[in-house]
Design a protein around this motif. Sequence first.
Motif, short mmCIF file in Angstrom:
data_model
loop_
_atom_site.label_atom_id
_atom_site.label_comp_id
_atom_site.label_asym_id
_atom_site.label_seq_id
_atom_site.Cartn_x
_atom_site.Cartn_y
_atom_site.Cartn_z
N PRO A 66 0.85 -0.93 0.32
CA PRO A 66 -0.05 -0.13 -0.22
C PRO A 66 0.67 1.26 -0.32
CG PRO A 66 -0.75 -1.98 1.55
CD PRO A 66 0.90 -1.91 0.69
N GLY A 67 0.65 2.40 -0.87
CA GLY A 67 1.44 3.55 -0.83
C GLY A 67 2.42 3.24 -1.59
N PHE A 68 2.25 2.35 -2.24
CA PHE A 68 4.03 2.06 -3.68
C PHE A 68 4.39 3.39 -4.12
CE2 PHE A 68 5.62 1.12 -7.73
CZ PHE A 68 6.44 0.24 -6.94
N SER A 69 5.18 3.18 -4.29
CA SER A 69 5.81 5.13 -4.96
C SER A 69 7.01 4.51 -5.31
CB SER A 69 5.96 5.97 -4.28
OG SER A 69 7.02 7.04 -4.49
N VAL A 70 7.15 5.05 -6.74
CA VAL A 70 8.55 4.90 -7.83
C VAL A 70 9.48 6.02 -6.94
CG1 VAL A 70 7.91 3.90 -9.47
CG2 VAL A 70 7.70 6.16 -9.60
N LYS A 71 9.37 6.50 -5.91
CA LYS A 71 10.20 7.63 -5.55
C LYS A 71 11.18 7.45 -3.94
CE LYS A 71 7.20 11.68 -7.45
NZ LYS A 71 6.62 11.47 -7.30
N LYS A 72 9.66 6.22 -3.87
CA LYS A 72 10.46 5.18 -2.83
C LYS A 72 11.74 4.20 -3.39
CE LYS A 72 7.00 6.60 0.41
NZ LYS A 72 5.60 5.73 0.63
N LYS A 73 12.62 3.62 -1.85
CA LYS A 73 12.94 2.31 -2.29
C LYS A 73 12.93 1.34 -1.44
CE LYS A 73 16.68 2.98 -4.92
NZ LYS A 73 16.44 2.61 -6.36
N TYR A 74 12.51 0.03 -2.07
CA TYR A 74 12.04 -1.11 -1.46
C TYR A 74 13.00 -2.01 -1.00
CZ TYR A 74 7.41 1.88 -1.42
OH TYR A 74 6.85 2.45 -2.03
N PRO A 75 12.60 -2.88 0.45
CA PRO A 75 13.52 -3.97 -0.15
C PRO A 75 12.76 -5.03 -0.29
CG PRO A 75 12.71 -4.08 2.55
CD PRO A 75 12.70 -2.48 1.77
N VAL A 76 13.34 -6.08 -0.64
CA VAL A 76 12.21 -7.40 -1.80
C VAL A 76 12.40 -8.97 -0.80
CG1 VAL A 76 11.78 -8.46 -3.60
CG2 VAL A 76 13.25 -6.73 -3.76
N LEU A 77 11.01 -9.42 -0.76
CA LEU A 77 11.47 -11.54 -0.48
C LEU A 77 10.87 -11.65 -1.47
CD1 LEU A 77 10.84 -12.95 1.71
CD2 LEU A 77 8.55 -12.79 1.79
N TYR A 78 11.62 -12.59 -2.13
CA TYR A 78 11.14 -13.64 -2.99
C TYR A 78 10.52 -14.98 -1.82
CZ TYR A 78 14.09 -10.79 -5.84
OH TYR A 78 14.29 -9.40 -6.52
N LEU A 79 9.77 -15.20 -2.26
CA LEU A 79 8.70 -15.96 -1.90
C LEU A 79 8.66 -17.42 -2.62
CD1 LEU A 79 7.49 -16.75 1.27
CD2 LEU A 79 5.63 -15.59 -0.21
N LEU A 80 8.93 -18.53 -2.46
CA LEU A 80 9.13 -19.28 -3.08
C LEU A 80 8.02 -20.75 -2.71
CD1 LEU A 80 12.48 -19.85 -3.46
CD2 LEU A 80 11.39 -18.86 -4.45
N HIS A 81 7.57 -21.35 -3.83
CA HIS A 81 6.13 -22.65 -3.64
C HIS A 81 6.19 -24.04 -3.62
CE1 HIS A 81 7.06 -23.81 -7.76
NE2 HIS A 81 7.23 -22.62 -8.14
#
Length: 278
Positions: A66-81
Amino acid sequence: MKTTSCTLLIGLIALTCSCLAQDKLGAAPVGFDKLQTNIPHGKIDTISYPSTVVGKDRKALIYTPPGFSVKKKYPVLYLLHGIGGDEKEWFINGQPHIILDNLYAEGKIEPMLVVLPNGRAMEDDRAVGNVFDSVKVQAFARFEQDLLQDLIPFIEQNYPAYTDQEHRALAGLSMGGGQSLNFGLGNLESFAWIGGFSSAPNTKMPEELVPDAAYAKSKLKLLWISCGDEDRLITFSRRLHEHLEKDQVPHIYYVEPGGHDFKVWKNDLYWFSQKLFK
Ligand code: FER
């Protein structure tokens, strides 16, 4: 005398607190996975990335918070099946977007991107036919290259993602749990937050996963190992936990009531996600 009893008391409090920290894990509160209409929602998209490893474009899902913006930076979780799933397995059965939206609404998690890849790195990566076929099982191992060489660079070039080890998490269920432990612990320069939920027999031997305890300790921010107490695959989690305990590598070993199913994995995501990137 007074000092001694005081030290004793502080020690006792500290001991109680560290136990409580573990005890806090349990059944996620009622409603944790129920859609709430009155809160901000993240977004799920399907993406396609060129895989040099498989030699074709491959699909993945991505959840932006929620509130995602390309002006911010985010960490990433890769979630596997797991072995019977594909990039949609978590989305369909685990509804991580709902669990995470609800956690954001309570301020309990850091904003992050969550990528749901297809972990069967082969030409036909659908979960059809005999999913235990050795060619398909090998494709789960091959995904290590696809993830590191193709998917992660694609995400980091096309999304406002941090690109350093401390901002990458890798977790998964069953075959995806084994992949997370194998690839995560095997590439500690790339991942700092690693989670194996009910990890499958593809999980490498502990000595191979963590040959150098001091190095693992220096790189890991979180090593999470969980499993249902009625899951016959618990042996793979337990043997790694015992090795880590012997070598004093900090980790969470969480055995919860349940079997090999999404009730357990949704509960794992609920707790694991709250520990990430903090
Ligand atoms: C096996 C038992 C279970 C196995 C894989 C699994 C490759 C995976 C289960 C899952 O992903 O749910 O013997 O061998």
